[in-house]
Design a protein around this motif. Structure first.
Motif, mmCIF file in Angstrom:
data_model
loop_
_atom_site.group_PDB
_atom_site.id
_atom_site.type_symbol
_atom_site.label_atom_id
_atom_site.label_comp_id
_atom_site.label_asym_id
_atom_site.label_seq_id
_atom_site.Cartn_x
_atom_site.Cartn_y
_atom_site.Cartn_z
ATOM 1 N N GLY A 24 -55.155 -1.976 -14.412
ATOM 2 C CA GLY A 24 -53.962 -2.165 -15.252
ATOM 3 C C GLY A 24 -53.546 -3.308 -15.333
ATOM 4 O O GLY A 24 -52.158 -4.301 -16.329
ATOM 5 N N THR A 25 -53.181 -4.104 -13.798
ATOM 6 C CA THR A 25 -52.831 -5.097 -13.031
ATOM 7 C C THR A 25 -53.530 -6.406 -13.868
ATOM 8 O O THR A 25 -54.259 -6.027 -14.398
ATOM 9 N N ASN A 26 -51.792 -7.193 -14.134
ATOM 10 C CA ASN A 26 -52.573 -8.704 -14.786
ATOM 11 C C ASN A 26 -52.740 -9.282 -13.851
ATOM 12 O O ASN A 26 -52.154 -9.502 -12.383
ATOM 13 N N MET A 27 -54.614 -9.352 -13.266
ATOM 14 C CA MET A 27 -55.025 -10.199 -12.820
ATOM 15 C C MET A 27 -54.821 -11.510 -11.889
ATOM 16 O O MET A 27 -55.114 -12.267 -10.576
ATOM 17 N N ALA A 28 -54.140 -12.637 -13.433
ATOM 18 C CA ALA A 28 -53.427 -13.754 -12.776
ATOM 19 C C ALA A 28 -52.319 -13.382 -12.127
ATOM 20 O O ALA A 28 -51.823 -14.778 -11.641
ATOM 21 N N GLU A 29 -51.573 -12.642 -12.349
ATOM 22 C CA GLU A 29 -50.159 -12.278 -11.723
ATOM 23 C C GLU A 29 -50.167 -12.038 -10.296
ATOM 24 O O GLU A 29 -49.179 -12.082 -10.124
ATOM 25 N N VAL A 30 -51.376 -11.132 -10.637
ATOM 26 C CA VAL A 30 -50.513 -10.719 -9.098
ATOM 27 C C VAL A 30 -51.909 -11.389 -8.106
ATOM 28 O O VAL A 30 -50.961 -11.396 -6.435
ATOM 29 N N ALA A 31 -52.301 -12.592 -8.509
ATOM 30 C CA ALA A 31 -53.009 -13.316 -7.190
ATOM 31 C C ALA A 31 -51.454 -13.847 -5.977
ATOM 32 O O ALA A 31 -52.198 -13.579 -4.769
ATOM 33 N N PRO A 32 -51.073 -14.426 -6.306
ATOM 34 C CA PRO A 32 -49.929 -14.951 -5.856
ATOM 35 C C PRO A 32 -49.484 -13.853 -5.190
ATOM 36 O O PRO A 32 -48.837 -13.858 -3.682
ATOM 37 N N ILE A 33 -48.794 -12.383 -5.246
ATOM 38 C CA ILE A 33 -49.041 -11.082 -4.391
ATOM 39 C C ILE A 33 -49.649 -11.255 -2.796
ATOM 40 O O ILE A 33 -49.270 -11.191 -1.609
ATOM 41 N N LEU A 34 -50.914 -11.913 -2.966
ATOM 42 C CA LEU A 34 -52.391 -11.647 -2.413
ATOM 43 C C LEU A 34 -51.854 -12.177 -0.686
ATOM 44 O O LEU A 34 -52.509 -12.255 0.156
ATOM 45 N N CYS A 35 -51.506 -13.013 -1.068
ATOM 46 C CA CYS A 35 -50.762 -13.821 0.440
ATOM 47 C C CYS A 35 -49.163 -14.107 0.192
ATOM 48 O O CYS A 35 -47.949 -13.746 0.993
ATOM 49 N N ALA A 36 -49.090 -15.329 -0.390
ATOM 50 C CA ALA A 36 -47.339 -15.339 -0.646
ATOM 51 C C ALA A 36 -46.468 -13.993 -0.433
ATOM 52 O O ALA A 36 -45.713 -14.458 0.201
ATOM 53 N N GLY A 37 -47.330 -13.247 -1.495
ATOM 54 C CA GLY A 37 -46.040 -12.037 -1.508
ATOM 55 C C GLY A 37 -46.259 -10.793 -0.674
ATOM 56 O O GLY A 37 -45.201 -10.985 0.260
ATOM 57 N N ILE A 38 -47.017 -10.868 0.111
ATOM 58 C CA ILE A 38 -47.020 -9.902 1.492
ATOM 59 C C ILE A 38 -46.493 -10.675 2.496
ATOM 60 O O ILE A 38 -45.743 -10.205 3.332
ATOM 61 N N THR A 39 -46.782 -12.398 2.704
ATOM 62 C CA THR A 39 -45.878 -13.342 4.107
ATOM 63 C C THR A 39 -44.462 -12.954 4.212
ATOM 64 O O THR A 39 -44.275 -12.585 4.267
ATOM 65 N N VAL A 40 -44.104 -12.858 2.656
ATOM 66 C CA VAL A 40 -42.517 -12.937 2.649
ATOM 67 C C VAL A 40 -41.939 -11.667 2.651
ATOM 68 O O VAL A 40 -40.805 -11.930 2.891
ATOM 69 N N TYR A 41 -42.439 -11.176 2.107
ATOM 70 C CA TYR A 41 -41.959 -9.559 2.237
ATOM 71 C C TYR A 41 -41.886 -9.166 3.928
ATOM 72 O O TYR A 41 -40.947 -8.417 4.074
#
Ligand code: 8ID
Ligand code: ZN
Ligand code: ZN
Length: 373
Positions: free
Chosen positions: A168-185
């Motif tokens: 159910g996740t929005n696949m376009a919006e989740v993409a940046p989390i996979l590097c940028a999101g993880i890294t900044v968190y």
């Protein structure tokens, strides 16, 4: 040569015989569209390339979307002291669906949603892997660098490291989390701060920065951001940033930041691609505060004046993506609606234009490529 844009078109044709079937009911073509380069800094070809076969430990992901990280630009330019594979398919923020898997894979099924991260796989047996520092493993395999990445319609990932994306996740919006999101968190965790304290995000309107502002807010920190150029302040404020400093207009950045935060921010996350900006952060950080290095400008050094470094007792540390727990936690913030992805979606074939804008520092947030176009 086969020419097609998606699997459905293929299913409707008589070319069924050329399909490869890998222990599933999903039909996988032999060829696909991808962006590949054969030499460092050479032409970026959008063309038909073979679909990779998953090894025993790998899943094959039908990539729907991929974020474009500044690291992809570094990989193409070859400006880091680490060689890429060649030819190379870049990309390491890929979101998609599992369509096949190797015989040793456990815990995944066909149809699960999966993410391709920078850390494609690691040895999982050295001391660093054992203690959750998998990205620092000597044998780290990197998507879009040492392993063909997500700028293609089908990509392989080590089943242990691939990110698990909820249905159910929005696949376009989740993409940046996979590097940028993880890294900044992860970098914010490394800053070791408490709720209510000030964090400065240097490079606040770029891909990593625009997510860092939101993770920092969600973690309870007050956010001051530095960036420059049209639209950057508006984006920063719309994401919940409190004070914006435009480095192209401000004469004394150190004085302005120290005044606004009454003594300097307790933490700084450096996500700009600027050696000068990184060294500056050692000056405005609050005494006993932490400077976290994330951005990777080529051939750069962080310069910190020793006397004040000691007397102010500041900490300077590097932070490199995140481990599996950081991945799960970063995705959870996103799933709870606390992080909005400031994305622009374009076709994969338009990737070279994104590199150009990125080089010029003109990107607001993140570009995400749709692999079907
Ligand atoms: O794990 C890691 N450490 C990791 C993970 C992912 C990315 C590191 N990176 C690195 C990338 O390789 C790259 O070097 O982080 C850096 C930033 O990646 P990005 O966010 O994908 O880049 P971007 O979208 O181009 O944003 C950079 C921002 O910095 C600003 C630009 O205006 C842009 O908004 N900036 C620059 I260039 N100079 C600046 C300055 N002097 C500045 N902001 C403030 N002051
Ligand atoms: Zn990245
Ligand atoms: Zn290891």
């Amino acid at each position: 040569m086969l020419r097609f844009t998606n699997t459905r078109t293929l299913q409707q044709t008589s070319l069924m015989k050329s399909f490869l079937r890998l222990q599933s009911t999903v039909t996988i073509p032999k060829m696909q569209k991808g962006v590949i380069f054969y030499e460092t800094g050479g032409p970026l070809h959008y063309k038909d390339i073979p679909v990779p076969k998953p090894k025993a430990n790998e899943i094959l992901i039908n990539v729907k979307y991929s974020g474009v990280c500044h690291t992809d630009l570094h990989a193409w330019k070859g400006d880091w002291p680490l060689a890429t594979k060649l030819p190379l398919v870049g990309g390491h923020e890929g979101s998609g669906e599992v369509v096949a898997m190797g015989e040793n894979v456990k815990g995944w099924k066909i149809g699960d949603l999966a993410g391709i991260k920078w850390l494609n796989g690691s040895c999982m047996s050295c001391e660093l892997c054992e203690s959750g520092h998998e990205s620092n493993c000597e044998h780290a395999d990197l998507s879009g660098y040492t392993h063909d990445g997500s700028f293609q319609q089908y990509a392989t990932a080590d089943a242990v490291q691939a990110a698990r994306i909820p249905k159910g996740t929005n696949m376009a919006e989740v993409a940046p989390i996979l590097c940028a999101g993880i890294t900044v968190y992860k970098a914010l965790k490394e800053a070791d701060m408490r709720a209510g304290q000030w964090v400065c995000i240097s490079g606040a309107a770029g891909g990593l920065g625009s997510l860092a502002v939101q993770y920092a807010k969600a973690m309870g920190y007050r956010v001051i951001g530095i960036d420059g150029g049209p639209g950057k302040e508006e984006l920063f404020k719309s994401l919940g940033g409190e004070i914006f400093v435009d480095f192209t207009k401000t004469k004394d950045i150190v004085a302005e930041i120290q005044e606004a935060t009454r003594g300097g921010p307790q933490g700084v996350i450096n996500v700009s691609v600027s050696e000068a900006a990184i060294s500056l952060s050692t000056k405005y950080v609050r005494p006993t505060g932490t400077v976290v290095l994330v951005g990777l400008p080529a051939h750069s050094y962080v310069k910190s004046e020793v006397f004040s470094h000691v007397v102010k007792s500041i900490n300077i540390k590097g932070s490199y993506v995140g481990n599996r727990a950081d991945t799960r936690e970063a995705l959870d913030f996103f799933a709870r609606g606390l992080i909005k992805s400031p994305i622009k979606i374009i076709g994969l074939s338009e990737l070279p234009n994104v590199y150009k804008l990125m080089e010029e520092g003109k990107i607001l947030g993140r570009y995400v490529v749709d692999t079907s176009k």
